[in-house]
Design a protein around this motif. Structure first.
Motif, PDB file in Angstrom:
ATOM      1  N   ALA A 190       1.041  -1.386   0.163  1.00  0.00           N
ATOM      2  CA  ALA A 190       0.338   0.134   0.219  1.00  0.00           C
ATOM      3  C   ALA A 190       0.733   1.145   0.443  1.00  0.00           C
ATOM      4  O   ALA A 190       2.069   1.123   0.944  1.00  0.00           O
ATOM      5  CB  ALA A 190      -0.885  -0.374   1.348  1.00  0.00           C
ATOM      6  N   LEU A 191       0.152   2.395  -0.926  1.00  0.00           N
ATOM      7  CA  LEU A 191       1.192   3.821  -0.992  1.00  0.00           C
ATOM      8  C   LEU A 191       0.274   4.009  -1.524  1.00  0.00           C
ATOM      9  O   LEU A 191      -0.763   4.459  -1.544  1.00  0.00           O
ATOM     10  CB  LEU A 191       2.308   3.608  -2.306  1.00  0.00           C
ATOM     11  N   SER A 192       0.669   5.801  -0.549  1.00  0.00           N
ATOM     12  CA  SER A 192       0.128   6.893  -0.584  1.00  0.00           C
ATOM     13  C   SER A 192       1.126   8.303  -0.444  1.00  0.00           C
ATOM     14  O   SER A 192       2.236   7.815  -0.177  1.00  0.00           O
ATOM     15  CB  SER A 192      -0.995   6.562   0.731  1.00  0.00           C
ATOM     16  N   ALA A 193       0.172   9.446  -0.720  1.00  0.00           N
ATOM     17  CA  ALA A 193       0.991  10.213  -0.052  1.00  0.00           C
ATOM     18  C   ALA A 193      -0.191  11.932   0.204  1.00  0.00           C
ATOM     19  O   ALA A 193      -1.290  11.918  -0.500  1.00  0.00           O
ATOM     20  CB  ALA A 193       1.597  11.243  -1.544  1.00  0.00           C
ATOM     21  N   ILE A 194       0.881  12.560   1.192  1.00  0.00           N
ATOM     22  CA  ILE A 194       0.464  13.842   0.640  1.00  0.00           C
ATOM     23  C   ILE A 194       1.398  15.711   0.667  1.00  0.00           C
ATOM     24  O   ILE A 194       1.380  15.593   1.224  1.00  0.00           O
ATOM     25  CB  ILE A 194       0.247  14.137   2.775  1.00  0.00           C
ATOM     26  N   PRO A 195       1.104  15.410  -0.867  1.00  0.00           N
ATOM     27  CA  PRO A 195       1.869  16.097  -1.870  1.00  0.00           C
ATOM     28  C   PRO A 195       2.335  17.876  -1.096  1.00  0.00           C
ATOM     29  O   PRO A 195       3.540  18.166  -1.554  1.00  0.00           O
ATOM     30  CB  PRO A 195       1.609  16.100  -3.193  1.00  0.00           C
ATOM     31  N   GLU A 196       0.737  18.079  -0.058  1.00  0.00           N
ATOM     32  CA  GLU A 196       0.910  19.504  -0.554  1.00  0.00           C
ATOM     33  C   GLU A 196       1.659  19.428   1.277  1.00  0.00           C
ATOM     34  O   GLU A 196       2.061  20.430   1.968  1.00  0.00           O
ATOM     35  CB  GLU A 196      -0.751  20.540   0.692  1.00  0.00           C
ATOM     36  N   HIS A 197       2.201  18.015   2.097  1.00  0.00           N
ATOM     37  CA  HIS A 197       3.336  18.294   3.146  1.00  0.00           C
ATOM     38  C   HIS A 197       4.524  17.575   2.362  1.00  0.00           C
ATOM     39  O   HIS A 197       5.094  17.694   4.121  1.00  0.00           O
ATOM     40  CB  HIS A 197       2.556  17.576   3.236  1.00  0.00           C
ATOM     41  N   ASN A 198       4.553  17.764   1.920  1.00  0.00           N
ATOM     42  CA  ASN A 198       5.496  16.474   0.975  1.00  0.00           C
ATOM     43  C   ASN A 198       5.949  15.123   1.410  1.00  0.00           C
ATOM     44  O   ASN A 198       7.200  14.704   1.917  1.00  0.00           O
ATOM     45  CB  ASN A 198       6.887  17.487   1.155  1.00  0.00           C
ATOM     46  N   ILE A 199       5.183  14.829   2.178  1.00  0.00           N
ATOM     47  CA  ILE A 199       4.772  13.257   2.615  1.00  0.00           C
ATOM     48  C   ILE A 199       4.553  12.037   1.789  1.00  0.00           C
ATOM     49  O   ILE A 199       3.739  12.382   1.031  1.00  0.00           O
ATOM     50  CB  ILE A 199       3.862  13.695   3.922  1.00  0.00           C
ATOM     51  N   MET A 200       5.481  11.014   2.045  1.00  0.00           N
ATOM     52  CA  MET A 200       5.231   9.813   1.277  1.00  0.00           C
ATOM     53  C   MET A 200       5.122   8.588   2.332  1.00  0.00           C
ATOM     54  O   MET A 200       5.321   8.898   2.916  1.00  0.00           O
ATOM     55  CB  MET A 200       6.043   9.200   0.267  1.00  0.00           C
ATOM     56  N   LEU A 201       3.710   7.648   2.131  1.00  0.00           N
ATOM     57  CA  LEU A 201       3.299   6.791   2.952  1.00  0.00           C
ATOM     58  C   LEU A 201       3.784   5.396   2.664  1.00  0.00           C
ATOM     59  O   LEU A 201       3.546   5.017   1.187  1.00  0.00           O
ATOM     60  CB  LEU A 201       2.268   7.111   4.001  1.00  0.00           C
ATOM     61  N   ALA A 202       3.928   3.941   3.048  1.00  0.00           N
ATOM     62  CA  ALA A 202       4.263   2.727   2.748  1.00  0.00           C
ATOM     63  C   ALA A 202       3.647   1.928   3.680  1.00  0.00           C
ATOM     64  O   ALA A 202       4.660   2.113   4.918  1.00  0.00           O
ATOM     65  CB  ALA A 202       6.047   2.811   1.925  1.00  0.00           C
ATOM     66  N   GLY A 203       2.876   1.276   3.058  1.00  0.00           N
ATOM     67  CA  GLY A 203       2.437  -0.595   4.374  1.00  0.00           C
ATOM     68  C   GLY A 203       3.684  -1.234   3.438  1.00  0.00           C
ATOM     69  O   GLY A 203       3.565  -1.393   2.726  1.00  0.00           O
ATOM     70  N   ASP A 204       4.266  -1.984   4.277  1.00  0.00           N
ATOM     71  CA  ASP A 204       4.955  -3.426   4.530  1.00  0.00           C
ATOM     72  C   ASP A 204       4.266  -4.278   4.667  1.00  0.00           C
ATOM     73  O   ASP A 204       2.934  -4.702   4.971  1.00  0.00           O
ATOM     74  CB  ASP A 204       6.122  -3.381   4.914  1.00  0.00           C
ATOM     75  N   LYS A 205       4.863  -5.970   4.540  1.00  0.00           N
ATOM     76  CA  LYS A 205       4.010  -6.988   4.940  1.00  0.00           C
ATOM     77  C   LYS A 205       4.329  -7.472   6.470  1.00  0.00           C
ATOM     78  O   LYS A 205       3.549  -8.394   7.159  1.00  0.00           O
ATOM     79  CB  LYS A 205       5.060  -8.206   3.889  1.00  0.00           C
ATOM     80  N   ASN A 206       5.160  -6.925   7.138  1.00  0.00           N
ATOM     81  CA  ASN A 206       4.702  -6.667   8.402  1.00  0.00           C
ATOM     82  C   ASN A 206       4.382  -6.153   9.494  1.00  0.00           C
ATOM     83  O   ASN A 206       4.090  -5.891  10.479  1.00  0.00           O
ATOM     84  CB  ASN A 206       6.592  -6.335   8.750  1.00  0.00           C
ATOM     85  N   GLY A 207       3.031  -5.229   8.650  1.00  0.00           N
ATOM     86  CA  GLY A 207       2.847  -4.577   9.344  1.00  0.00           C
ATOM     87  C   GLY A 207       2.759  -2.938   9.553  1.00  0.00           C
ATOM     88  O   GLY A 207       2.045  -2.819  10.932  1.00  0.00           O
ATOM     89  N   THR A 208       4.097  -2.798   9.588  1.00  0.00           N
ATOM     90  CA  THR A 208       3.963  -1.455   9.255  1.00  0.00           C
ATOM     91  C   THR A 208       4.070  -0.282   8.364  1.00  0.00           C
ATOM     92  O   THR A 208       4.437  -0.882   7.620  1.00  0.00           O
ATOM     93  CB  THR A 208       5.733  -1.231  10.316  1.00  0.00           C
ATOM     94  N   ILE A 209       4.290   0.832   8.856  1.00  0.00           N
ATOM     95  CA  ILE A 209       3.721   1.708   7.844  1.00  0.00           C
ATOM     96  C   ILE A 209       4.334   3.218   8.252  1.00  0.00           C
ATOM     97  O   ILE A 209       4.722   3.059   9.062  1.00  0.00           O
ATOM     98  CB  ILE A 209       2.417   2.574   8.146  1.00  0.00           C
TER      99      ILE A 209
END
Length: 216
Positions: A190-209
């Motif tokens: 899972a991937l997402s982003a908040i461009p207005e705050h220059n942030i990127m997010l990623a979730g991995d198979k270990n349950g970590t975001i």
């Protein structure tokens, strides 16, 4: 059973009364032009919905009419895992065949997308065979998901997660130029982003975001 879609419009006597909503199907495609395989990806851009399935078929749905208006039967050689818009008119699709394809707009109400992609990433291997032909790249890892964002300067950046990778690749559009990686993201789904705050997010198979921020 044949796979397909139902699109629902909800009506309710009060704005907050979600539990007593009445639903009416306005798009129902379980036969005819519906998908014949599991649907893996969806996106809505304007009046159209785009859907991709396990076989690599890409369909375009006119939500105003409630109809499938175009099918690209072999858009990819494997499941289409993500669909996203780019710019005003372009569509990007990713697949477990290891490729991203860029689709340009068509020229009529029944040809919403050109049936041949404008660009393919990675490009075909142009090593000529003894017969003068071309050999496609082999052993390309399947693309699990992608997400479009932007860097602090407003340049379009594509976040890309592939099978069994320990990082998320960043590619700048339109040239698909390498912009580095988000490290230590194991087998991201899972991937997402908040461009207005220059942030990127990623979730991995270990349950970590994990949350990443562009450097100033």
């Amino acid at each position: 059973a044949k796979a397909g879609f139902k699109y629902w419009r909800a009506t309710c006597s009060t704005a907050l009364c979600m539990l007593c909503c009445r639903f009416q199907a306005i798009l129902n495609a379980t036969n005819g032009d519906g998908h014949r395989h599991a649907v893996y990806s969806l996106t809505v851009l304007g009046q159209y919905m785009f859907s991709g399935d396990r076989s690599g078929a890409l369909k375009v749905w006119d939500l105003a009419q409630g109809l499938c208006v175009q099918t690209v039967q072999r858009a990819h050689d494997n499941a289409i895992t993500s669909i996203t818009g780019w710019g005003e008119n372009y569509l990007l699709t990713s697949s477990m065949d290891g490729t991203i394809k860029v689709w340009s707009p068509g020229s009529s109400p029944t040809v919403i997308l050109n049936t041949q992609p404008e660009f393919r990433y990675p490009e075909d291997d142009t090593q000529s065979s003894s017969r003068g032909g071309y050999r496609q790249q082999q052993d390309i890892p399947g693309i699990v998901t992608m997400f479009g964002s932007a860097d602090p300067a407003g340049r379009s950046v594509l976040m890309l997660a592939t099978v069994r990778d320990r990082s998320v690749k960043l590619l700048e559009l339109p040239a698909f130029a390498d912009r580095g990686n988000l490290p230590d993201v194991c087998d991201s789904r899972a991937l997402s982003a908040i461009p207005e705050h220059n942030i990127m997010l990623a979730g991995d198979k270990n349950g970590t975001i994990k949350i990443f921020q562009w450097k100033a």
